[in-house]
Motif scaffolding. Structure first.
Motif, PDB file in Angstrom:
ATOM      1  N   PHE A  50     -10.490  13.277 -18.556  1.00  0.00           N
ATOM      2  CA  PHE A  50     -11.722  14.074 -18.565  1.00  0.00           C
ATOM      3  C   PHE A  50     -12.192  14.329 -17.122  1.00  0.00           C
ATOM      4  CE2 PHE A  50     -14.166  14.342 -22.762  1.00  0.00           C
ATOM      5  CZ  PHE A  50     -13.003  14.384 -23.523  1.00  0.00           C
ATOM      6  N   TYR A  51     -11.641  13.591 -16.187  1.00  0.00           N
ATOM      7  CA  TYR A  51     -12.029  13.685 -14.784  1.00  0.00           C
ATOM      8  C   TYR A  51     -10.772  13.767 -13.928  1.00  0.00           C
ATOM      9  CZ  TYR A  51     -16.497  12.230 -16.740  1.00  0.00           C
ATOM     10  OH  TYR A  51     -17.644  12.165 -17.497  1.00  0.00           O
ATOM     11  N   PHE A  52     -10.955  14.018 -12.630  1.00  0.00           N
ATOM     12  CA  PHE A  52      -9.832  14.124 -11.704  1.00  0.00           C
ATOM     13  C   PHE A  52      -9.609  12.781 -11.012  1.00  0.00           C
ATOM     14  CE2 PHE A  52     -11.560  18.461 -11.927  1.00  0.00           C
ATOM     15  CZ  PHE A  52     -10.419  19.193 -12.203  1.00  0.00           C
ATOM     16  N   TRP A  53      -8.488  12.133 -11.340  1.00  0.00           N
ATOM     17  CA  TRP A  53      -8.102  10.871 -10.710  1.00  0.00           C
ATOM     18  C   TRP A  53      -6.818  11.087  -9.932  1.00  0.00           C
ATOM     19  CZ3 TRP A  53     -11.152   6.626 -10.745  1.00  0.00           C
ATOM     20  CH2 TRP A  53     -12.166   6.547 -11.721  1.00  0.00           C
ATOM     21  N   GLY A  61      -7.972   1.365  -8.767  1.00  0.00           N
ATOM     22  CA  GLY A  61      -7.430   1.603  -7.434  1.00  0.00           C
ATOM     23  C   GLY A  61      -7.183   3.058  -7.105  1.00  0.00           C
ATOM     24  N   GLU A  62      -7.621   3.984  -7.987  1.00  0.00           N
ATOM     25  CA  GLU A  62      -7.453   5.410  -7.721  1.00  0.00           C
ATOM     26  C   GLU A  62      -8.794   6.034  -7.323  1.00  0.00           C
ATOM     27  OE1 GLU A  62      -3.515   6.802 -10.176  1.00  0.00           O
ATOM     28  OE2 GLU A  62      -5.474   7.319 -11.027  1.00  0.00           O
ATOM     29  N   TYR A  63      -8.689   7.257  -6.811  1.00  0.00           N
ATOM     30  CA  TYR A  63      -9.860   8.008  -6.364  1.00  0.00           C
ATOM     31  C   TYR A  63     -10.273   9.030  -7.432  1.00  0.00           C
ATOM     32  CZ  TYR A  63      -9.026   6.394  -1.534  1.00  0.00           C
ATOM     33  OH  TYR A  63      -8.855   5.643  -0.396  1.00  0.00           O
ATOM     34  N   PHE A  64     -11.590   9.235  -7.574  1.00  0.00           N
ATOM     35  CA  PHE A  64     -12.081  10.315  -8.440  1.00  0.00           C
ATOM     36  C   PHE A  64     -12.786  11.358  -7.583  1.00  0.00           C
ATOM     37  CE2 PHE A  64     -15.573   7.213  -8.414  1.00  0.00           C
ATOM     38  CZ  PHE A  64     -16.696   7.998  -8.213  1.00  0.00           C
ATOM     39  N   LEU A  65     -12.721  12.607  -8.064  1.00  0.00           N
ATOM     40  CA  LEU A  65     -13.292  13.741  -7.343  1.00  0.00           C
ATOM     41  C   LEU A  65     -14.768  13.923  -7.690  1.00  0.00           C
ATOM     42  CD1 LEU A  65     -12.802  16.342  -5.582  1.00  0.00           C
ATOM     43  CD2 LEU A  65     -12.394  17.531  -7.766  1.00  0.00           C
ATOM     44  N   HIS A  66     -15.574  14.174  -6.659  1.00  0.00           N
ATOM     45  CA  HIS A  66     -16.992  14.513  -6.865  1.00  0.00           C
ATOM     46  C   HIS A  66     -17.397  15.482  -5.763  1.00  0.00           C
ATOM     47  CE1 HIS A  66     -18.073  11.756  -3.517  1.00  0.00           C
ATOM     48  NE2 HIS A  66     -17.115  10.994  -4.022  1.00  0.00           N
ATOM     49  N   LEU A  67     -17.588  16.728  -6.122  1.00  0.00           N
ATOM     50  CA  LEU A  67     -17.974  17.725  -5.128  1.00  0.00           C
ATOM     51  C   LEU A  67     -19.449  17.602  -4.748  1.00  0.00           C
ATOM     52  CD1 LEU A  67     -15.997  20.867  -6.346  1.00  0.00           C
ATOM     53  CD2 LEU A  67     -15.453  19.327  -4.446  1.00  0.00           C
ATOM     54  N   PHE A  68     -20.172  16.742  -5.466  1.00  0.00           N
ATOM     55  CA  PHE A  68     -21.565  16.469  -5.106  1.00  0.00           C
ATOM     56  C   PHE A  68     -21.667  14.974  -4.771  1.00  0.00           C
ATOM     57  CE2 PHE A  68     -21.478  20.484  -7.243  1.00  0.00           C
ATOM     58  CZ  PHE A  68     -22.330  21.251  -6.468  1.00  0.00           C
ATOM     59  N   ALA A  71     -15.135  14.107  -0.642  1.00  0.00           N
ATOM     60  CA  ALA A  71     -15.375  14.437  -2.044  1.00  0.00           C
ATOM     61  C   ALA A  71     -14.637  13.490  -2.983  1.00  0.00           C
ATOM     62  CB  ALA A  71     -14.951  15.879  -2.321  1.00  0.00           C
ATOM     63  N   TRP A  72     -14.126  12.421  -2.448  1.00  0.00           N
ATOM     64  CA  TRP A  72     -13.376  11.447  -3.244  1.00  0.00           C
ATOM     65  C   TRP A  72     -13.934  10.049  -2.990  1.00  0.00           C
ATOM     66  CZ3 TRP A  72      -9.527  13.136  -6.518  1.00  0.00           C
ATOM     67  CH2 TRP A  72      -9.018  14.419  -6.281  1.00  0.00           C
ATOM     68  N   THR A  73     -13.992   9.249  -4.055  1.00  0.00           N
ATOM     69  CA  THR A  73     -14.390   7.856  -3.943  1.00  0.00           C
ATOM     70  C   THR A  73     -13.361   6.983  -4.665  1.00  0.00           C
ATOM     71  OG1 THR A  73     -16.759   8.259  -3.713  1.00  0.00           O
ATOM     72  CG2 THR A  73     -16.108   6.132  -4.649  1.00  0.00           C
ATOM     73  N   ARG A  74     -12.952   5.919  -3.999  1.00  0.00           N
ATOM     74  CA  ARG A  74     -11.992   4.986  -4.612  1.00  0.00           C
ATOM     75  C   ARG A  74     -12.723   4.061  -5.564  1.00  0.00           C
ATOM     76  NH1 ARG A  74      -9.625  -0.092  -3.915  1.00  0.00           N
ATOM     77  NH2 ARG A  74      -7.359  -0.116  -4.320  1.00  0.00           N
ATOM     78  N   ARG A 102     -21.397  10.835  -5.089  1.00  0.00           N
ATOM     79  CA  ARG A 102     -20.352  10.000  -5.701  1.00  0.00           C
ATOM     80  C   ARG A 102     -20.724   9.539  -7.096  1.00  0.00           C
ATOM     81  NH1 ARG A 102     -19.404   5.338  -1.675  1.00  0.00           N
ATOM     82  NH2 ARG A 102     -19.554   7.104  -0.276  1.00  0.00           N
ATOM     83  N   ARG A 103     -21.959   9.755  -7.492  1.00  0.00           N
ATOM     84  CA  ARG A 103     -22.385   9.429  -8.848  1.00  0.00           C
ATOM     85  C   ARG A 103     -22.357  10.653  -9.761  1.00  0.00           C
ATOM     86  NH1 ARG A 103     -27.001   5.340  -9.877  1.00  0.00           N
ATOM     87  NH2 ARG A 103     -25.719   5.291 -11.766  1.00  0.00           N
ATOM     88  N   GLN A 104     -21.684  11.731  -9.282  1.00  0.00           N
ATOM     89  CA  GLN A 104     -21.543  12.963 -10.071  1.00  0.00           C
ATOM     90  C   GLN A 104     -20.067  13.364 -10.133  1.00  0.00           C
ATOM     91  OE1 GLN A 104     -24.675  14.838  -7.471  1.00  0.00           O
ATOM     92  NE2 GLN A 104     -25.269  15.835  -9.372  1.00  0.00           N
ATOM     93  N   PRO A 105     -19.261  12.609 -10.865  1.00  0.00           N
ATOM     94  CA  PRO A 105     -17.831  12.933 -10.933  1.00  0.00           C
ATOM     95  C   PRO A 105     -17.569  14.272 -11.620  1.00  0.00           C
ATOM     96  CG  PRO A 105     -18.409  11.251 -12.558  1.00  0.00           C
ATOM     97  CD  PRO A 105     -19.611  11.425 -11.678  1.00  0.00           C
ATOM     98  N   ASP A 106     -16.642  15.053 -11.047  1.00  0.00           N
ATOM     99  CA  ASP A 106     -16.320  16.379 -11.593  1.00  0.00           C
ATOM    100  C   ASP A 106     -15.513  16.268 -12.881  1.00  0.00           C
ATOM    101  OD1 ASP A 106     -17.242  17.129  -8.966  1.00  0.00           O
ATOM    102  OD2 ASP A 106     -16.177  19.033  -9.243  1.00  0.00           O
ATOM    103  N   LEU A 107     -15.909  17.064 -13.864  1.00  0.00           N
ATOM    104  CA  LEU A 107     -15.150  17.164 -15.111  1.00  0.00           C
ATOM    105  C   LEU A 107     -13.874  17.973 -14.890  1.00  0.00           C
ATOM    106  CD1 LEU A 107     -18.041  17.825 -17.634  1.00  0.00           C
ATOM    107  CD2 LEU A 107     -16.435  15.905 -17.765  1.00  0.00           C
ATOM    108  N   ASN A 108     -12.835  17.589 -15.602  1.00  0.00           N
ATOM    109  CA  ASN A 108     -11.538  18.267 -15.504  1.00  0.00           C
ATOM    110  C   ASN A 108     -11.432  19.325 -16.599  1.00  0.00           C
ATOM    111  OD1 ASN A 108      -8.886  19.041 -15.301  1.00  0.00           O
ATOM    112  ND2 ASN A 108      -8.046  17.125 -16.123  1.00  0.00           N
ATOM    113  N   TRP A 109     -11.810  20.553 -16.254  1.00  0.00           N
ATOM    114  CA  TRP A 109     -11.779  21.643 -17.229  1.00  0.00           C
ATOM    115  C   TRP A 109     -10.362  22.088 -17.564  1.00  0.00           C
ATOM    116  CZ3 TRP A 109     -15.674  25.560 -18.904  1.00  0.00           C
ATOM    117  CH2 TRP A 109     -16.971  25.029 -18.915  1.00  0.00           C
ATOM    118  N   GLU A 110      -9.384  21.608 -16.862  1.00  0.00           N
ATOM    119  CA  GLU A 110      -8.002  21.900 -17.250  1.00  0.00           C
ATOM    120  C   GLU A 110      -7.678  21.249 -18.591  1.00  0.00           C
ATOM    121  OE1 GLU A 110      -5.766  23.808 -15.509  1.00  0.00           O
ATOM    122  OE2 GLU A 110      -7.342  24.278 -14.068  1.00  0.00           O
TER     123      GLU A 110
END
Length: 560
Positions: free
Chosen positions: A129-132, A160-167, A152-155, A169-177
């Motif tokens: 649901f998110y970008f890891w 141990g992986e990073y998630f994407l947040h263009l805003f 735009a990434w936080t580990r 770090r408490r606003q992880p981007d949803l993976n619309w793919e």
């Protein structure tokens, strides 16, 4: 698909944006709420607006003032309950007004159950649901930066992986793919429409499609992180995603949808708003409100060049003249107060607020009024960083001082451009907290509320409020304002904004002085059509539309 443009009700509508935290506090806790909004519906009805856009009121940890949502189908207790929302909807509908919600679906809160599950394990059913992504030698997966500064990434330590947040770090981007994500979004939209909402403003909706490979952007000068719009927004599947959302949730319903789209151009906007494409009714673009950003960005402002502003808005007026539709705004919850930014919030506050309104409301498109704009509310001019609450402002202050910038200059930029200028409480009267709350407001009230407030404005027939009320009424009375062709005049004049609108032999002439000087107007009187009559103006209006303009004077003439 969308209904034909000429038949769409939102063509002649005016939308009023409410930022609920700052509008009216009904229970005395210092935060605005739904019951407070309900108290003030007659103010909106008197103004004459057709639609209320409600900024987010959903449950949220409040990392970014409610744009980090943890539950899309409920109301934050701070604002009330779903029953209160139902009462608001009914109150608006009973007064002939509609209600649109904020649909924030590029990202969620990190406390949303989807993300809680997603970060719990690489095998979680919500993982994608998110970008890891795995990191690169202890660094983030790429050099993309956050809108609010930093990477735009936080580990995340759990996997141990990073998630994407263009805003934040408490606003992880949803993976619309992921089609499951899109179906969830469709369900949320339908849920609110079924409950009686009349549409949506869709937050940064052009961010939902990203370049799938997520490549590095051109290396910033300092080797750090950057905002790379060519990769992180307006991605290859954006049109597909918007059309799918329209077909799944909006088709067959009489709704208004406006897509907030930073970085969108005229050609893209035409495609998004062409009713034949079935995407959105209109978009919010940012070209005109970025023109005073200096070399150091928004907090390094430069004086506005009116010629550049005219060139920008003329391009949008002409570019969407035959296909698509414009939204018209100076203010919103993310922009400083227009009368302080583009006008004169001192000696000529009233005249310049009226002139900004006149210039905008006579254009082709749907006007948006941000709460307090109709009063001529100005920037708060806070001098101490402790008065600010906005995460973007606080991050900028901290990072600018850490980089060695002069604090006085940093604070001057913040005082002029901070989003908190738009978020100070609505000024209802001259009482200690401006009639906003009986408690302690969450952010300080602008000291000028003793002079600038709704009670005083309604009592003064020559106030900014009554000028807005007249402008809104004119849009209902004169089809030329809604449908007329737009022709720019005097594009190179440094202080006069002028144009005509024409429809079936009717000519509307708008001429506005954006300066504190008296200016001569060199135009052929024939431009205004035969026997033009004064329609509205900031000053007692001469019969001649092109007479010299007094400081911040604007006038509109009509010829039939």
């Amino acid at each position: 698909m969308s209904q034909p443009n000429d038949d769409a009700w939102w063509k002649s509508a005016v939308v009023y944006q409410i930022y609920p935290s700052s509008f009216k506090d009904g229970d005395g806790d210092g935060f605005g709420d739904l019951s407070g909004i309900i108290e003030k519906l007659d103010h909106l009805h008197t103004l004459g607006v057709d639609v209320v856009w409600l900024s987010p009121v959903y449950p949220s940890p409040w990392d970014d003032n409610g744009y980090d949502i943890s539950d899309y189908r409920d109301i934050h207790p701070r604002f009330g309950t779903l029953d209160d929302w139902d009462r608001l909807r009914e109150g608006l509908h009973a007064r002939g007004m509609r209600l649109i919600m904020d649909l924030v679906v590029n990202h969620t809160s990190d406390e949303h159950p989807w993300f809680v599950g997603s970060r719990s394990s690489k095998d979680s059913p919500h993982r994608d649901f998110y970008f890891w992504r795995p990191g690169r030698d202890g660094a983030p997966p790429n050099n993309w930066g956050s809108v609010f500064s930093g990477p735009a990434w936080t580990r995340d330590e759990t996997t141990g992986e990073y998630f994407l947040h263009l805003f934040t770090r408490r606003q992880p981007d949803l993976n619309w793919e992921n089609p499951r994500v899109r179906r969830e979004v469709h369900d949320i939209a339908r849920w609110w429409l079924d409950r009686g909402a009349d549409g949506f403003r869709m937050d940064v909706i052009n961010f939902v499609s990203k370049t799938p490979e997520m490549p590095d952007g051109p290396s910033p000068v300092d080797g750090g992180y950057g905002l790379f719009a060519e990769y992180s927004i307006n991605g290859p599947r954006l049109h597909e995603f918007l059309r799918e959302l329209h077909e799944a949730a909006f088709a067959g319903r009489d709704v208004l949808t406006v897509g907030e789209m930073p970085g969108v151009g005229v050609e893209q906007a035409r495609e998004h708003t062409d009713p034949a494409n079935g995407e959105v009714s209109m978009v919010f673009q940012f070209e005109h409100v970025d023109l005073d950003h200096g070399p150091g960005g928004k907090f390094d402002p430069v004086p506005l060049d009116l010629r550049r502003l005219k060139a920008s808005l003329d391009r949008w007026q002409l570019g969407l003249a035959e296909r698509g539709w414009n939204s018209l705004y100076w203010n919103n919850h993310d922009q400083p107060r227009a009368v302080s930014r583009f006008g004169d919030d001192g000696e000529h506050r009233v005249a310049s607020a009226k002139t900004l309104a006149t210039t905008l409301h006579m254009m082709k498109g749907t006007p948006y009024v941000y709460q307090g704009e109709e009063l001529g509310m100005a920037n708060a001019h806070f001098a101490d960083i402790s008065a600010y609450r906005d995460v973007e402002t606080l991050n900028h202050h901290r990072e600018a001082l850490a980089a060695g910038h002069d604090e006085a200059r940093v604070m001057a930029g913040i005082a002029r451009m901070s989003r908190d200028n738009a978020r100070t409480p609505m000024q209802w009267d001259a009482s200690p907290h401006a009639g906003f709350t009986t408690g302690t407001p969450w952010i300080a009230v602008n000291p000028d509320h003793t002079e600038i407030n709704a009670e005083a404005a309604l009592a003064d027939p020559d106030s900014v409020f009554h000028h807005y009320r007249r402008l809104i009424a004119l849009r209902k009375e004169h089809p030329v304002i809604v449908h007329g062709t737009y022709t720019p005049l005097l594009p190179d004049h440094p202080s006069v904004y002028a144009y005509t609108r024409a429809l079936d032999g009717t000519v509307l002439t708008v001429i506005a002085n954006w300066s504190a000087d008296t200016v001569e107007v060199d135009l052929d009187p024939a431009v205004a059509g035969p026997a033009p009559e004064p329609l509205i103006g900031t000053h007692p209006d001469p019969e001649e539309p092109f007479a010299p303009l007094r400081p911040w004077e604007s006038r509109v003439h009509l010829s039939r």
